[in-house]
Design an enzyme around this catalytic site. Structure first.
Site, PDB file in Angstrom:
ATOM      1  N   ASP A   1      89.293 123.382  47.360  1.00  0.00           N
ATOM      2  CA  ASP A   1      88.473 122.516  48.203  1.00  0.00           C
ATOM      3  C   ASP A   1      88.263 121.141  47.554  1.00  0.00           C
ATOM      4  O   ASP A   1      88.028 121.063  46.345  1.00  0.00           O
ATOM      5  CB  ASP A   1      87.130 123.233  48.391  1.00  0.00           C
ATOM      6  CG  ASP A   1      86.230 122.584  49.412  1.00  0.00           C
ATOM      7  OD1 ASP A   1      86.635 121.590  50.021  1.00  0.00           O
ATOM      8  OD2 ASP A   1      85.108 123.101  49.585  1.00  0.00           O
TER       9      ASP A   1
ATOM     10  N   ASP B   1      90.026 130.456  53.309  1.00  0.00           N
ATOM     11  CA  ASP B   1      88.633 130.726  52.934  1.00  0.00           C
ATOM     12  C   ASP B   1      87.702 130.705  54.153  1.00  0.00           C
ATOM     13  O   ASP B   1      88.066 130.200  55.208  1.00  0.00           O
ATOM     14  CB  ASP B   1      88.210 129.679  51.901  1.00  0.00           C
ATOM     15  CG  ASP B   1      87.107 130.177  50.981  1.00  0.00           C
ATOM     16  OD1 ASP B   1      86.528 131.243  51.244  1.00  0.00           O
ATOM     17  OD2 ASP B   1      86.829 129.475  49.992  1.00  0.00           O
TER      18      ASP B   1
ATOM     19  N   CYS C   1      89.911 135.009  51.654  1.00  0.00           N
ATOM     20  CA  CYS C   1      88.683 134.783  50.898  1.00  0.00           C
ATOM     21  C   CYS C   1      87.558 134.618  51.906  1.00  0.00           C
ATOM     22  O   CYS C   1      87.782 134.078  52.990  1.00  0.00           O
ATOM     23  CB  CYS C   1      88.836 133.540  50.022  1.00  0.00           C
ATOM     24  SG  CYS C   1      87.476 133.252  48.876  1.00  0.00           S
TER      25      CYS C   1
ATOM     26  N   ASP D   1      81.848 134.461  44.204  1.00  0.00           N
ATOM     27  CA  ASP D   1      82.369 133.493  43.238  1.00  0.00           C
ATOM     28  C   ASP D   1      81.844 133.751  41.828  1.00  0.00           C
ATOM     29  O   ASP D   1      80.659 134.039  41.644  1.00  0.00           O
ATOM     30  CB  ASP D   1      81.927 132.068  43.618  1.00  0.00           C
ATOM     31  CG  ASP D   1      82.580 131.581  44.896  1.00  0.00           C
ATOM     32  OD1 ASP D   1      83.100 132.404  45.659  1.00  0.00           O
ATOM     33  OD2 ASP D   1      82.556 130.356  45.114  1.00  0.00           O
TER      34      ASP D   1
HETATM   35  C1  9PG Z   1      85.356 126.125  47.863  1.00  0.00           C
HETATM   36  C2  9PG Z   1      84.938 127.476  47.380  1.00  0.00           C
HETATM   37  C3  9PG Z   1      85.994 128.159  46.486  1.00  0.00           C
HETATM   38  C4  9PG Z   1      85.566 129.560  46.174  1.00  0.00           C
HETATM   39  C5  9PG Z   1      85.325 130.311  47.464  1.00  0.00           C
HETATM   40  C6  9PG Z   1      84.263 129.592  48.274  1.00  0.00           C
HETATM   41  O1  9PG Z   1      77.702 130.562  50.561  1.00  0.00           O
HETATM   42  N1  9PG Z   1      78.195 129.497  50.179  1.00  0.00           N
HETATM   43  O2  9PG Z   1      77.607 128.399  50.347  1.00  0.00           O
HETATM   44  C7  9PG Z   1      79.439 129.520  49.519  1.00  0.00           C
HETATM   45  C8  9PG Z   1      80.014 128.332  49.090  1.00  0.00           C
HETATM   46  C9  9PG Z   1      81.227 128.363  48.439  1.00  0.00           C
HETATM   47  C10 9PG Z   1      81.866 129.572  48.228  1.00  0.00           C
HETATM   48  C11 9PG Z   1      81.300 130.734  48.658  1.00  0.00           C
HETATM   49  C12 9PG Z   1      80.085 130.724  49.301  1.00  0.00           C
HETATM   50  O3  9PG Z   1      83.072 129.602  47.559  1.00  0.00           O
HETATM   51  O4  9PG Z   1      84.936 131.629  47.235  1.00  0.00           O
HETATM   52  O5  9PG Z   1      86.557 130.241  45.424  1.00  0.00           O
HETATM   53  O6  9PG Z   1      87.250 128.155  47.128  1.00  0.00           O
HETATM   54  O7  9PG Z   1      84.680 128.264  48.528  1.00  0.00           O
HETATM   55  O8  9PG Z   1      84.378 125.543  48.661  1.00  0.00           O
END
Ligand code: 9PG
Length: 631
Positions: free
Chosen positions: A269, A385, A427, A446
């Site tokens: 990202d 994702d 993901c 994560d």
């Molecule tokens: C990139 C990331 C990475 C990461 C993924 C994912 O709940 N949330 O706000 C939230 C934000 C980011 C996130 C998971 C949950 O991470 O797992 O490896 O690619 O996106 O934005």
């Protein structure tokens, strides 16, 4: 001997006038009919249990709408038996683990924001009969201290709907296919995903692996991809990744090839011009995606790229050109919010909106987009994702499709565009619908450059929760896909992880046999880190090559204690990992660990040290050991 069996089935539906109705089928009947509506069930004894195949046909004159199919399973346990159940999480990031049956009627998410519930539950609001606290996604295992056998109940397919299993008391499990009030037209029929019921005197983890085996076979899981070793930009650079930083890492990885033998460089990202516009870049990536893939490939690596294909923000081209491609809120006619992230958009509105993959025009867009990213731009590794967004509740283009079917159609469109030779990593993805489409799947939340709180209930990203998931879902590896345990971080600077914590993360990842991805600024790593990386790559490749025949299993899948572990049997003996996730030191008796008989030797990855093990293992807080057990 427990006698787990199907007691009965009930179809819940809305008749032509919108009235809620139920049609029941007893265990000794094979079909039941009312007003031309027929439900039937076929039982088959296979793979050490019973497979129930149910279907519904509308031979009436009017369309009806299907709410759910309910299956009542008797476990054979007494209503008063002390029992635990495995609550399996909805998507990649959702927690899985053992809970006491009947302990709680309420769950912290019951009062959480919509975005949290759409993230972690197959239904944002559970019907009162099926409270979140007592409900597992896809499968469950019920375990009673009073019996030697455990009971598994789970759907071994997920092509037609989401499904849950509710365990409110020990004597029964209610399995449910969630049919989202889809239309069943006159003359139409619908087959439900098969339900598997088994009781066996084997560990909960082994039963879970049996469920994964059956599911993988039923859904033609893609389990044959080579072992994956890669680099990912996210856990060092996060949104701040730039083309220059990426380029510096490509150079380092090329120069340190023998120290850090990896195959894939994956941009995460932060490159995209807007959330939703995946083929164009922002000012941090002036060269554009195609040129960058070319540079990664010229350095001798496979190029990988991140997208969130079912989300878009207000400032995207996609959303302004195609406002009709979104899932809509029935009340307001506004698009459904499925994410919130200030880094994703320059609009005042920081929400990310859910795209509707029941719409063939949007699916055609997905096919074109992923054909472009792969064939034209040269990316052969795709991290997809926030995939749960496709399953958000709301009004869709096609009312005949369940949310589960819609998600799967979206994933299949991406696969069709990307081709069979691309490695697709899911993901943030609901677990069932991706089987057979993806090659790899993130199976936990994560990691982060800090350990995090071990207090239960805190939902923030933190390494310790990622470790819990790696242990709990290890059995899926090479049965449903290749498990992605998330990234290793080896850097000693620009991190809040201690040496023990970094080693615990490394040990848990490698003992799972899953994908080996590193996420560091490579300029922070020295020759010593390279030596450790090669040791890790060697251990994980060995476990992975064995995983197709022998699953990697949690030492105690149902535990909530701070000592967790993994074990797998190889022809050369067993390899295990023992983790102290807690905040105080622990002295563990090896005889308490279900390791089986054999001489034990331990490896301390933090200090590259072999330790003799006798009857106990001392584990500092936030530490782990790899064990080899001679058989
Ligand atoms: C990139 C990331 C990475 C990461 C993924 C994912 O709940 N949330 O706000 C939230 C934000 C980011 C996130 C998971 C949950 O991470 O797992 O490896 O690619 O996106 O934005």
């Amino acid at each position: 001997m427990t006698n787990a069996l199907l007691k009965g089935i009930e179809l819940r539906y809305l008749d032509a006038s919108g009235q809620s109705r139920a049609l029941a089928l007893d265990a000794d009947e094979s079909s039941s009919v009312r007003d031309g509506l027929t439900i039937s069930a076929h039982l088959e004894h296979a793979i050490g249990g019973t497979i129930v195949r149910a279907s519904v046909v509308n031979r009436g004159a009017n369309a009806i709408r299907l709410t759910s199919m309910i299956f009542e399973i008797a476990t054979g346990f007494a209503p008063s038996a002390p029992a635990r159940f495995f609550k399996h999480g909805y998507q990649s990031w959702s927690a899985s683990g053992g809970h006491d049956v009947g302990a709680s009627q309420t769950h912290p998410r019951d009062t959480a924001h919509f975005i949290t519930r759409v993230n972690h539950q197959s239904e944002t609001t559970r019907p009162p009969e099926f409270p979140e606290a007592q409900t597992s996604e896809l499968f469950t295992i019920v375990d009673s201290r009073d019996a030697s056998e455990r009971v598994l109940a789970g759907f071994i397919g997920a092509t037609t709907s989401f499904s849950t299993l509710t365990v409110s008391s020990p004597e029964k499990i209610i399995a449910r296919a969630i049919l989202d009030d889809v239309t069943l037209a006159p003359g139409a029929h619908r087959e439900l995903d098969p339900l598997f019921i088994a009781a066996a005197d084997e560990s909960a983890a082994r039963l879970a692996a049996r469920w994964a085996d059956a599911t993988g076979r039923w859904m033609n899981a893609r389990v044959g991809a080579p072992f994956q070793r890669g680099w990912c930009s996210w856990y060092h650079y996060f949104h701040a990744i730039t083309e220059d930083a990426l380029r510096a890492n490509i150079k380092s990885l090329e120069a340190m090839r023998s120290e850090f033998p990896i195959d894939v460089i994956q941009l995460d990202d932060g490159f995209q011009s807007a959330l939703g516009d995946w083929d164009t870049t922002n000012e941090k990536f002036p060269s554009g995606l195609k040129k960058i893939a070319g540079e990664i490939r010229a350095a001798g690596f496979k190029a990988g790229v991140w997208t969130a294909p079912f989300l878009a923000a207000r400032d995207s081209r996609l959303m302004s050109d195609h406002p009709d491609w979104f899932i809509m809120r029935a009340e307001s006619g506004e698009p459904v919010r499925a994410g919130h992230n200030p880094n994703w958009t320059t609009s005042d509105d920081k929400f990310a909106y859910a795209l509707d993959s029941s719409n063939p025009a949007f699916r055609a867009h997905l096919r074109h987009l992923f054909a472009k990213l792969t064939r034209d731009f040269g990316y052969s590794y795709l991290k997809l994702d926030f995939l749960y967004a496709a399953a958000a509740p709301g009004r869709r283009h096609d009312p005949n499709l369940t949310r589960g079917e819609t998600l799967r159609l979206g994933l299949e469109a991406i696969r069709a565009g990307a081709g069979d030779d691309s490695f697709i990593l899911g993901c943030g993805c609901p677990i069932g619908q991706a089987v057979g489409v993806v090659n790899g799947m993130r199976i936990g939340p994560d990691v982060s450059p800090f350990w995090g709180s071990t207090a239960s209930g805190a939902g923030d990203p933190s390494t310790v929760y990622a470790l819990d998931a790696i242990v709990a879902r290890s059995f899926m590896h090479r049965r449903l896909w290749l498990n992605d345990p998330d990234c290793l971080m080896l850097r000693a600077r620009k991190t809040r992880l201690t040496a023990d914590e970094r080693a615990a993360l490394a040990a848990t990842i490698v003992a799972s046999g899953g994908m080996l991805l590193i996420s560091d600024d490579m300029s922070l790593l020295d020759a010593e880190a390279g030596k450790l990386f090669r040791t890790l790559a060697e251990i994980s490749a060995k476990i992975d090559s064995n995983a197709m025949s022998e699953p990697v299993l949690a030492l105690d899948l149902m535990t909530t204690g701070d000592i967790r572990g993994l074990i797998t049997e190889t022809p050369a003996g067993a390899i295990a990992m023992i983790l102290n996730r807690g905040d105080s030191s622990a002295r563990v008796q090896t005889s308490d660990l279900n390791l089986g008989a054999g001489e034990i030797a331990a490896l301390d990855l933090a200090f590259d040290e072999k330790i003799e093990i006798f009857d106990t293992i001392d584990l500092p807080p936030h530490s782990a050991r790899i064990l080899r057990i001679k058989r």
